[in-house]
Design a protein around this motif. Structure first.
Motif, mmCIF file in Angstrom:
data_model
loop_
_atom_site.group_PDB
_atom_site.id
_atom_site.type_symbol
_atom_site.label_atom_id
_atom_site.label_comp_id
_atom_site.label_asym_id
_atom_site.label_seq_id
_atom_site.Cartn_x
_atom_site.Cartn_y
_atom_site.Cartn_z
ATOM 1 N N UNK A 49 0.831 -1.213 0.000
ATOM 2 C CA UNK A 49 0.000 0.000 0.000
ATOM 3 C C UNK A 49 0.860 1.254 0.000
ATOM 4 N N UNK A 50 0.578 2.210 -0.899
ATOM 5 C CA UNK A 50 1.220 3.519 -0.795
ATOM 6 C C UNK A 50 0.895 4.175 0.547
ATOM 7 N N UNK A 51 1.686 5.155 0.927
ATOM 8 C CA UNK A 51 1.551 5.768 2.245
ATOM 9 C C UNK A 51 0.139 6.277 2.506
ATOM 10 N N UNK A 52 -0.451 6.973 1.535
ATOM 11 C CA UNK A 52 -1.785 7.566 1.745
ATOM 12 C C UNK A 52 -2.835 6.485 1.972
ATOM 13 N N UNK A 53 -2.741 5.394 1.224
ATOM 14 C CA UNK A 53 -3.711 4.309 1.368
ATOM 15 C C UNK A 53 -3.496 3.571 2.686
ATOM 16 N N UNK A 57 -6.304 3.427 5.422
ATOM 17 C CA UNK A 57 -6.857 2.125 5.807
ATOM 18 C C UNK A 57 -6.840 1.947 7.320
ATOM 19 N N UNK A 58 -5.754 2.358 7.956
ATOM 20 C CA UNK A 58 -5.662 2.250 9.419
ATOM 21 C C UNK A 58 -6.741 3.095 10.079
ATOM 22 N N UNK A 59 -6.974 4.303 9.547
ATOM 23 C CA UNK A 59 -8.020 5.165 10.108
ATOM 24 C C UNK A 59 -9.400 4.540 9.897
ATOM 25 N N UNK A 160 -11.050 1.477 -1.146
ATOM 26 C CA UNK A 160 -9.626 1.148 -1.051
ATOM 27 C C UNK A 160 -9.300 0.488 0.290
ATOM 28 N N UNK A 161 -9.901 1.002 1.366
ATOM 29 C CA UNK A 161 -9.625 0.442 2.698
ATOM 30 C C UNK A 161 -10.113 -1.003 2.818
ATOM 31 N N UNK A 162 -11.395 -1.295 2.518
ATOM 32 C CA UNK A 162 -11.816 -2.696 2.621
ATOM 33 C C UNK A 162 -11.065 -3.627 1.680
ATOM 34 N N UNK A 163 -10.694 -3.131 0.501
ATOM 35 C CA UNK A 163 -9.925 -3.966 -0.427
ATOM 36 C C UNK A 163 -8.555 -4.301 0.151
ATOM 37 N N UNK A 164 -7.918 -3.297 0.770
ATOM 38 C CA UNK A 164 -6.600 -3.521 1.378
ATOM 39 C C UNK A 164 -6.693 -4.504 2.540
#
Length: 284
Positions: A49-53, A57-59, A160-164
């Motif tokens: 994951x790139x930094x922004x993703x 995702x953590x948030x 993007x978050x659920x996919x990650x």
């Protein structure tokens, strides 16, 4: 609340069943195995994951415990707010909405509905698309396409978050096998030890596979699904706004515009026509 209940049920049934079969919890307590699996999963997540993703995702992962699905009351408040805004535009002209949409945090009308005001994405979607009407006249079809594009872009980003998280869940069984193989390697170094020692060492190695599968299918995978449902619920609310504003731009009355939006609400949380009539009474 349901997330916590689910966690308790998973842990209770898995470990409770193990104890009922005569197992001993001490055998399953293998912190090093958990370190290997969890650390490798976290590291692979940062690699992928790139930094922004990664930060996003953590948030978003915290929303599994704090997220609240929209209720019929939330949808009723949304429709009532939209009715008030487009009624102002019809009565005083579209320009009268400029103070409300340019600084929504200072709008007395929007702030009467705190749940919507706190939902920044929803509030700014409403304001940005009213601003589009303020800037210049726009064809009804073009306006509908504009909002569809906006919703699709926001939904793509929200997914993007659920996919990650799903990808992390998919990796956990394999990482459990890695931990188990390392345990077997250590066991082979004890080949001359008594059977009791070898049995304990092999059991500890197999716990790695167990933990990887349990974490994947019992916790991380369901959390990803939870985040996906939250993203879809937000998309539903945006779609309701789109239907109301598109109907208003097409020339429908505020009441009929709101009814168009009401029909876009899922059945289980859709306010009735009688509920809406009661909520809108006196707001014309």
């Amino acid at each position: 609340m349901f997330v916590i209940i689910g966690i308790v049920v998973v842990l209770g049934c898995v470990f409770g069943g193990f104890l009922l079969e005569g197992g001993h919890m001490g055998v399953l307590f293998q912190p090093i195995e958990l370190l290997i699996i969890g650390g490798a999963a976290l590291g692979s997540f940062f690699i992928s994951a790139p930094k922004s993703i990664a930060i996003g995702t953590i948030k978003h992962a915290m929303h599994v415990f704090t997220g609240k699905e929209p209720t019929a009351s939330d949808y009723q408040d949304l429709l009532t707010l939209l009715f008030e805004l487009i009624n102002i535009a019809r009565r005083d002209g579209i320009v009268a909405l400029e103070p409300h949409v340019s600084k929504p945090e200072q709008s007395s009308t929007i702030n009467r509905y705190p749940a919507i005001a706190k939902n920044k994405q929803l509030a700014y979607f409403i304001c940005d698309n009213i601003k589009a009407l303020l800037s210049e006249g726009i064809d009804a079809h073009r306006y509908d396409d504009l909002m569809r594009t906006d919703i699709a872009t926001m939904h793509h980003h929200a997914m993007l978050a659920p996919t990650s998280v799903t990808k992390v869940a998919d990796s956990l069984p394999g990482l459990g096998i890695v931990a188990a193989v390392l345990g077997i390697v250590l066991t082979m170094g004890k080949i001359n030890e008594p059977p009791e020692v070898l049995g304990h060492s092999i059991g500890a190695a197999l716990v790695g596979t167990f933990l990887g599968i349990l974490l994947s299918y019992g916790f991380v995978g369901p959390m990803a699904t939870n985040l996906e449902h939250q993203a879809k619920a937000q998309q539903h609310m945006l779609h309701v706004v789109k239907e109301v504003l598109a109907a208003f731009n097409s020339g429908f009355s505020p009441m009929l515009s709101v009814e168009m939006g009401r029909r876009a609400i899922p059945d289980d949380v859709r306010p009735t026509m009688e509920d809406m009539e009661g909520a809108l009474r006196g707001k014309k």
